[in-house]
Design an enzyme around this catalytic site. Structure first.
Site, short mmCIF file in Angstrom:
data_model
loop_
_atom_site.label_atom_id
_atom_site.label_comp_id
_atom_site.label_asym_id
_atom_site.label_seq_id
_atom_site.Cartn_x
_atom_site.Cartn_y
_atom_site.Cartn_z
N CYS A 88 0.83 -1.20 0.00
CA CYS A 88 0.00 0.00 0.00
C CYS A 88 0.87 1.27 0.00
CB CYS A 88 -0.91 0.10 1.21
SG CYS A 88 -1.83 -1.41 1.53
N ARG B 266 2.92 0.41 -5.43
CA ARG B 266 2.92 -0.29 -4.13
C ARG B 266 1.65 -1.11 -3.93
NH1 ARG B 266 6.69 2.45 -0.84
NH2 ARG B 266 5.78 1.49 1.00
N TRP C 270 -2.86 -2.70 -1.48
CA TRP C 270 -2.60 -4.08 -1.89
C TRP C 270 -3.11 -4.91 -0.71
CZ3 TRP C 270 -0.15 -8.51 -0.24
CH2 TRP C 270 0.10 -9.48 -1.20
N ASN D 84 -0.16 1.76 6.05
CA ASN D 84 0.67 0.83 5.26
C ASN D 84 1.39 -0.07 6.27
OD1 ASN D 84 3.91 1.17 3.73
ND2 ASN D 84 2.46 -0.47 3.46
N GLY D 85 1.16 -1.38 6.15
CA GLY D 85 1.80 -2.31 7.07
C GLY D 85 0.83 -3.41 7.46
N GLU E 122 15.22 -15.91 -14.27
CA GLU E 122 14.69 -14.55 -14.38
C GLU E 122 13.74 -14.44 -15.57
OE1 GLU E 122 14.35 -12.16 -12.57
OE2 GLU E 122 14.02 -10.42 -13.84
N LYS F 230 9.82 -13.22 -15.37
CA LYS F 230 9.24 -12.11 -16.14
C LYS F 230 7.97 -12.56 -16.85
CE LYS F 230 10.87 -9.53 -14.69
NZ LYS F 230 11.51 -9.24 -13.64
N GLU G 195 5.09 -12.98 -14.40
CA GLU G 195 4.64 -11.70 -13.81
C GLU G 195 3.75 -10.91 -14.76
OE1 GLU G 195 7.90 -9.84 -10.77
OE2 GLU G 195 8.53 -9.99 -12.84
N HIS H 231 14.59 -35.71 -14.39
CA HIS H 231 14.26 -36.12 -13.02
C HIS H 231 12.86 -35.68 -12.63
CE1 HIS H 231 18.30 -37.54 -12.54
NE2 HIS H 231 18.75 -36.38 -12.99
N LYS I 213 5.17 -3.36 -6.77
CA LYS I 213 6.61 -3.22 -7.03
C LYS I 213 7.42 -3.29 -5.74
CE LYS I 213 10.00 -1.17 -9.83
NZ LYS I 213 10.28 -2.50 -10.40
C1 G6P Z 1 8.54 -7.42 -5.91
C2 G6P Z 1 8.66 -6.84 -7.29
C3 G6P Z 1 9.82 -7.50 -8.01
C4 G6P Z 1 11.10 -7.38 -7.19
C5 G6P Z 1 10.91 -7.90 -5.77
C6 G6P Z 1 12.10 -7.56 -4.88
O1 G6P Z 1 8.15 -8.75 -5.99
O2 G6P Z 1 7.47 -7.01 -8.02
O3 G6P Z 1 10.01 -6.86 -9.26
O4 G6P Z 1 12.11 -8.10 -7.80
O5 G6P Z 1 9.77 -7.30 -5.19
O6 G6P Z 1 12.16 -6.16 -4.73
P1 G6P Z 1 13.45 -5.33 -4.39
O7 G6P Z 1 12.98 -3.91 -4.43
O8 G6P Z 1 13.87 -5.75 -3.01
O9 G6P Z 1 14.47 -5.63 -5.41
#
Ligand code: G6P
Length: 591
Positions: free
Chosen positions: A2, A27, A73, A99-100, A468, A472, A475, A491, A586
């Site tokens: 949030c 957020r 969120w 927020n929290g 990675e 992506k 996501e 396996h 994010k």
């Molecule tokens: C969230 C974001 C990701 C990011 C992760 C870690 O899941 O959606 O894109 O990699 O947090 O975030 P940080 O800011 O610690 O790299």
């Protein structure tokens, strides 16, 4: 998670609160709300969905004296208007955004119920509003009620609080979740980060854990425990918190195409043409430590895996842990270990928890982050910035490449290997070449837009990059995607290969190219549909995309950019909200 904003004083509060919320949507963005006081009346509006929907129902011609707003969120309760913030206390004398997470909200709710309180939402936040009210009715002092509420709460919170009878005062309290105060002409602002405030001020206070107090249009009062604290504003360069889309349709593609510039800037910041310019004491500490332990989440974790592989030749023990796992099993805290905390935002709650554990035991930490002034950056023993510029899209792209290149440079500094800088220069050229050929990847993605499952397969460095790549795709495109080392397929995972199952193969490392090619053939024999991304030195004629050569240890950085485009274009073909995918945020500021 949030995002919260608040303001008091002479400014167009409607604009500040709503535009501020939009900037904080990274957020969380499942519901939004606003509360303000105008002509002594408190007005509350909340919606399920995005800030844009909230904007539609807030009248244009309002002139509030104080206001708070929230983008959510969901942690407790569904993402609907009822659970959206702000929440009000039973008698509506307090309105708050939070927020929290309040960990003991159930016992507190139980106590409140026993005193006749009932609840309008399923959130943990409503309990805070009612606790404030309960303590206020006893003491008659808002500040005292905040102090007592903080003593009762367990968990994390950054709260902006309005009190009905004070139309020119904005209260706040903070523990663990981020909160900043900004000062502008005739007004004071609050927000979860500087981004909503950068058009108004460059003077900020980072509110500390345990701080609470209030803002008037011209004054800040801060307390911690029962002691008043002198407010100290610091200037921050706010340019790094701005980002415009320009002509791009989405931040994700804009940020992918910023990568060459980001890498060049990174080199400029850590290499002066002859020498590395890292903090000398940090380098000496790393040279003498027996163990290096990386902690991170999400994309930063995958970048750390790559970095750890670079560090292994140092002859030290090198470990990589997911922050949320290590935080509950914090092994390895001895004087022999340097912890490297990798985080784009510098605000990820699980990593902050790790940092607290390390700091409480006088451990040594290095923060590698993109965000100056973030919690991780401020609390680490040493901190290093990525200089990647504000990253807006939820899916991290340029930060991954910056993190991996940073770790390669750091390794090079430890070994005095200046050649690494030249190797990274070639990465820049190869990525520029990929950008110029993005149409080829768009065509591949268009062909794959119907897939529901995908396997990403590689060996060695390519396996690390495929993790990675899979992240992506899931996501932003909502495709179920998993990465496997080529040798592991037999396996178990190969049982899932059916005619047409998408397998994205990565091959760039000559040392493993023949073995991974064998794995690809095993998948083809089961009628898997292979889309292979390779580099020129190890390319085959049927490969779907061939990138220019770079050194094998850096090739994943190049192939990852192709994977980022692939995920972007699949999501585009599916018409998905690329920059703000469902259920994600994010900055993950709750554990
Ligand atoms: C969230 C974001 C990701 C990011 C992760 C870690 O899941 O959606 O894109 O990699 O947090 O975030 P940080 O800011 O610690 O790299």
């Amino acid at each position: 998670m949030c995002g919260i904003v608040g303001g008091v004083g002479k400014l167009d509060l409607r604009t500040y609160l709503l535009s501020g919320l939009k900037k904080l949507e990274y957020r969380g963005y499942d519901s939004a709300g606003i509360c303000y006081t105008e002509s002594g009346k408190t007005i509350l509006s909340k919606v399920a969905g995005r800030v844009a929907s909230l904007e539609e129902i807030v009248p244009e011609n309002i002139h509030p004296t104080v206001g708070i707003a929230h983008t959510r969120w969901a942690t407790h309760g569904q993402p609907n208007a009822q659970n959206a913030h702000p929440h009000q206390s039973q008698r509506k004398i307090f309105s708050i955004v939070h927020n929290g997470v309040i960990e003991n909200f159930r016992p507190l709710a139980h106590q409140l119920k026993a005193r006749g309180y009932s609840f309008n939402s399923e959130t943990d936040t409503e309990v805070i509003a009612d606790m404030l009210e309960r303590f206020y009715l006893r003491s008659g002092s808002v500040i005292e009620s905040i102090a007592q509420t903080m003593e009762a709460l367990e968990g994390s919170y950054a709260c902006a609080i309005m009190f009905k009878d004070e139309p020119e005062r904005l209260y706040f309290m903070k523990k663990a979740s981020p909160l900043l105060i900004g000062m502008s002409d005739g007004c004071m602002l609050l927000a979860s980060d500087p981004v909503p405030m950068v058009d108004y001020t460059d003077r900020f206070i980072d509110v500390d854990d345990g701080d609470y107090g209030y803002l008037t249009p011209t004054q800040v009062k801060i307390f911690n425990g029962r002691v008043e604290i002198e407010p100290r504003f610091v200037h921050r360069n706010v340019d790094s918190f701005r980002s415009d889309l320009g002509d791009y349709p989405h931040y994700m593609i804009k940020e992918i195409e910023e990568i060459p510039g980001v890498v060049v800037r990174l080199i400029d910041n850590y290499f002066d043409g002859e020498h590395f310019t890292f903090n000398e004491s940090m380098i000496e500490t790393l040279r003498h430590t027996k163990k290096i332990h990386f902690l991170a989440c999400g994309t930063s974790y995958y970048a750390s895996k790559m970095g750890a592989k670079y560090f292994r030749p140092l002859g030290k023990e090198v470990l990589v842990s997911i922050a949320s796992e290590w935080a509950y099993d914090p092994y390895d805290i001895t004087g022999d270990t340097v912890f490297v905390l990798v985080s784009q935002s510098g605000e990820t709650a699980d990593l902050i928890r790790c940092q607290k554990i390390i700091n409480d035991r006088d451990g040594i930490s290095i923060a590698v982050t993109n965000t100056k002034g973030s919690t991780i950056e401020r609390k680490a023993t040493y901190s290093c910035l990525l200089y990647a510029g504000l990253e807006v899209a939820v899916a991290s792209t340029k930060s991954y490449v910056a993190q991996v290149c940073f770790l390669a440079l750091l390794f090079a500094a430890l070994e005095n290997e200046i050649g690494v800088v030249l190797d990274i220069d070639r990465v820049v050229d190869s990525i520029r070449n990929i950008i110029s050929r993005k149409g080829e990847i768009e065509a591949l993605a268009e062909d794959c837009k119907e897939v529901r499952d995908a396997f990403f397969v590689g060996r060695g460095y390519d396996y690390l990059a495929s993790m990675e790549g899979a992240l992506k795709l899931k996501e932003v495109s909502y495709v179920h995607a998993e990465a496997y080392p080529g040798g592991e397929l037999k396996h178990g995972p190969i049982a899932l290969i059916e005619p047409g199952t998408l397998v994205v193969g990565l091959v760039s490392d000559p040392e493993v190219s023949s073995s991974i090619r064998n794995n690809f053939e095993e998948l083809r024999a089961r009628k898997g549909r292979l889309v292979i991304f390779s580099t020129a030195a190890v390319a085959n004629e049927n490969d779907a995309f061939v990138a220019n050569d770079v050194k094998p240890y850096l090739a994943p950085n190049v192939l990852v950019v192709a994977m980022q485009y692939f995920a972007y274009y699949v999501a585009l073909a599916k018409g998905l909200p690329i920059d703000k995918p469902r259920n994600l945020a994010k900055s993950v500021t709750v554990e």
